[in-house]
Design a protein around this motif. Structure first.
Motif, short mmCIF file in Angstrom:
data_model
loop_
_atom_site.label_atom_id
_atom_site.label_comp_id
_atom_site.label_asym_id
_atom_site.label_seq_id
_atom_site.Cartn_x
_atom_site.Cartn_y
_atom_site.Cartn_z
N GLU A 148 0.69 -1.27 -0.04
CA GLU A 148 0.06 0.01 -0.05
C GLU A 148 0.83 1.31 0.10
OE1 GLU A 148 -3.72 2.11 2.35
OE2 GLU A 148 -2.68 0.09 3.30
N GLY A 149 0.60 2.14 -0.97
CA GLY A 149 1.23 3.25 -1.09
C GLY A 149 2.58 3.40 -1.92
N SER A 150 2.73 2.16 -2.43
CA SER A 150 3.92 2.00 -3.43
C SER A 150 3.34 1.52 -4.70
CB SER A 150 4.84 1.03 -2.69
OG SER A 150 5.44 1.76 -1.66
N PRO A 222 7.57 4.69 -3.78
CA PRO A 222 6.24 5.25 -3.01
C PRO A 222 5.62 5.93 -4.17
CG PRO A 222 8.40 5.53 -1.85
CD PRO A 222 8.87 4.99 -2.96
N GLN A 223 4.48 6.02 -4.04
CA GLN A 223 3.61 6.80 -5.07
C GLN A 223 3.76 8.24 -5.08
OE1 GLN A 223 -0.49 5.25 -3.77
NE2 GLN A 223 -0.34 3.55 -5.17
N SER A 224 4.07 8.70 -3.69
CA SER A 224 4.27 10.25 -3.72
C SER A 224 5.67 10.38 -4.88
CB SER A 224 4.64 10.55 -2.29
OG SER A 224 5.54 9.68 -1.95
N GLU A 225 6.33 9.68 -4.82
CA GLU A 225 7.58 10.03 -5.64
C GLU A 225 7.48 9.74 -7.09
OE1 GLU A 225 11.44 8.63 -4.04
OE2 GLU A 225 10.50 8.51 -1.96
N LEU A 226 6.31 9.10 -7.45
CA LEU A 226 6.14 8.94 -9.00
C LEU A 226 5.86 10.15 -9.58
CD1 LEU A 226 4.65 5.23 -9.13
CD2 LEU A 226 6.64 6.21 -9.77
N GLN A 227 5.60 11.03 -9.14
CA GLN A 227 5.26 12.33 -9.85
C GLN A 227 6.49 13.13 -10.24
OE1 GLN A 227 2.11 12.47 -10.99
NE2 GLN A 227 1.68 10.77 -9.87
N ASP A 228 7.65 12.54 -9.87
CA ASP A 228 8.80 13.04 -10.32
C ASP A 228 9.77 12.47 -10.82
OD1 ASP A 228 10.96 14.89 -10.10
OD2 ASP A 228 10.85 15.60 -7.75
N VAL A 229 11.13 12.40 -10.81
CA VAL A 229 11.97 11.64 -11.53
C VAL A 229 12.25 10.34 -10.89
CG1 VAL A 229 12.90 13.33 -13.04
CG2 VAL A 229 14.11 12.76 -10.87
N VAL A 230 12.27 9.32 -11.51
CA VAL A 230 12.86 7.95 -11.12
C VAL A 230 14.42 7.86 -11.14
CG1 VAL A 230 12.70 5.52 -11.10
CG2 VAL A 230 10.55 6.94 -11.30
N GLY A 253 3.35 7.97 -13.26
CA GLY A 253 2.57 7.26 -12.20
C GLY A 253 1.59 6.35 -12.80
N GLU A 254 1.27 6.47 -14.20
CA GLU A 254 0.25 5.59 -14.65
C GLU A 254 0.77 4.35 -15.08
OE1 GLU A 254 -1.96 5.60 -19.54
OE2 GLU A 254 -0.61 7.10 -18.88
N ARG A 255 -0.03 3.16 -14.78
CA ARG A 255 0.27 1.65 -14.79
C ARG A 255 -0.06 1.20 -16.20
NH1 ARG A 255 -1.67 -1.32 -9.80
NH2 ARG A 255 0.15 -2.21 -10.19
N PHE A 256 0.95 0.36 -16.57
CA PHE A 256 1.01 -0.13 -17.97
C PHE A 256 0.96 -1.56 -17.90
CE2 PHE A 256 2.86 3.91 -18.58
CZ PHE A 256 2.39 4.22 -19.60
N PRO A 257 -0.22 -2.29 -18.14
CA PRO A 257 -0.31 -3.93 -17.90
C PRO A 257 0.52 -4.57 -19.03
CG PRO A 257 -2.38 -3.06 -19.41
CD PRO A 257 -1.56 -1.79 -18.69
N HIS A 258 0.94 -5.56 -18.76
CA HIS A 258 2.14 -6.41 -19.53
C HIS A 258 0.78 -7.29 -20.41
CE1 HIS A 258 6.06 -5.75 -18.30
NE2 HIS A 258 5.57 -5.73 -17.23
N PRO A 259 1.20 -7.44 -21.81
CA PRO A 259 0.36 -8.26 -22.62
C PRO A 259 0.39 -9.59 -22.25
CG PRO A 259 1.94 -7.48 -24.01
CD PRO A 259 2.17 -6.78 -22.50
N SER A 260 -0.37 -10.63 -22.63
CA SER A 260 0.03 -12.00 -22.31
C SER A 260 0.13 -12.65 -23.62
CB SER A 260 -1.62 -12.59 -21.93
OG SER A 260 -1.86 -12.41 -20.35
#
Length: 282
Positions: A148-150, A222-230, A253-260
């Motif tokens: 939670e939160g990551s 942490p989700q709070s750091e995803l709005q900045d650089v990784v 922060g947008e999540r991308f699913p992996h195709p099957s």
């Protein structure tokens, strides 16, 4: 400072430099005796992780006058350093900061590996791969949502060997400047006492001369750091010191699913997918 005979000595250096880049430093000596003299001392790192030494020689300093010598220096390890000379109380503190590398910038490391960060993605799951019998099997090692939160984040790298003998990229050379490295754990039985041992998401990769290999480093951010650089650090020396090179990319922060993938034949598997980073499904 003084050289032990009463001659004032001053060392001037930048307060901060970038790891691996050349900078200038100056040693100034004022001779206070009645005849001319030659100043000769070794300037080096008296405290800090980088190794550096250079003889400073200033000949023919007239009585009562000041002479200086400027040289070039390079400090390769990140951290706090102090430059000084034996027997002289003059010193200069220098902070060595990491080299920051952006997306798409090919950067050659001291171990002969050229690394390029191709970008970061935020997948639904983190997968690893295993090569057996010429086939590569990719499988999910998280088996659960992030804490939670990551979020789980992939940093995708491309490595090329610049030397004739090739070079090896090791998982332990990477570190997380943002979040923590994502690892899986294996239960180990030893002396009757079970224990968990951290296992990197991928094994060391040998890159042949003229060859390129792609791989991914997984982070828990942490989700709070995803709005900045990784940021992902890389230490070519592999000696446990803070990384001298930091790769950075923006993750929104947008999540991308992996195709099957569809496994068509067990005897001669054919994988149907455009994205080779997908997860095998049976």
């Amino acid at each position: 400072g003084s050289d032990g005979t009463g001659d004032p000595v001053q060392i001037d250096a930048p307060a901060a430099v970038t790891a691996g880049e050349t900078f200038e430093l100056t040693v100034t000596v004022r001779y206070t005796e009645s005849d001319s003299t030659t100043f000769a001392k070794v300037l080096g790192v008296t405290d800090g992780p980088s190794g550096f030494s250079r003889e400073i020689r200033i000949a023919g300093i007239p009585a009562g006058e000041t002479r200086s010598r400027t040289i070039e220096a390079t400090l390769v390890s990140r951290g706090e350093h102090v430059l000084g000379m034996p027997g002289i109380d003059a010193s200069a503190p220098v902070t060595v900061e990491p080299r920051i590398v952006g997306v798409g910038e090919a950067t050659t490391m001291r171990n002969g590996i050229e690394l390029t960060l191709e970008g970061v993605t935020v997948p639904f799951s983190v997968v690893t791969e295993q090569e057996v019998g010429g086939y590569t099997t990719r499988y999910d090692i998280t088996a659960a949502a992030p804490p939670e939160g990551s979020e789980y984040v992939y940093a995708t790298f491309r490595a090329a060997a610049t030397g004739e003998e090739g070079a090896t990229v090791r998982p332990e050379q990477f570190s997380a400047e943002t979040g923590t490295l994502k690892i899986r754990r294996r239960r180990i039985e030893g002396d009757g006492v079970p224990a968990e041992r951290p296992i990197p998401l991928w094994r060391s990769r040998f890159v042949r001369s003229g060859e390129e290999r792609a791989f991914r480093v997984a982070l828990e951010v942490p989700q709070s750091e995803l709005q900045d650089v990784v940021q992902v650090g890389y230490d070519a020396s592999d000696d446990g010191t803070p990384p001298e090179t930091v790769f950075e990319a923006t993750a929104d922060g947008e999540r991308f699913p992996h195709p099957s993938f569809d496994l068509v034949s067990v005897d001669a598997p054919t994988l149907q997918a455009d994205d080779p980073q997908g997860v095998l499904s049976y």
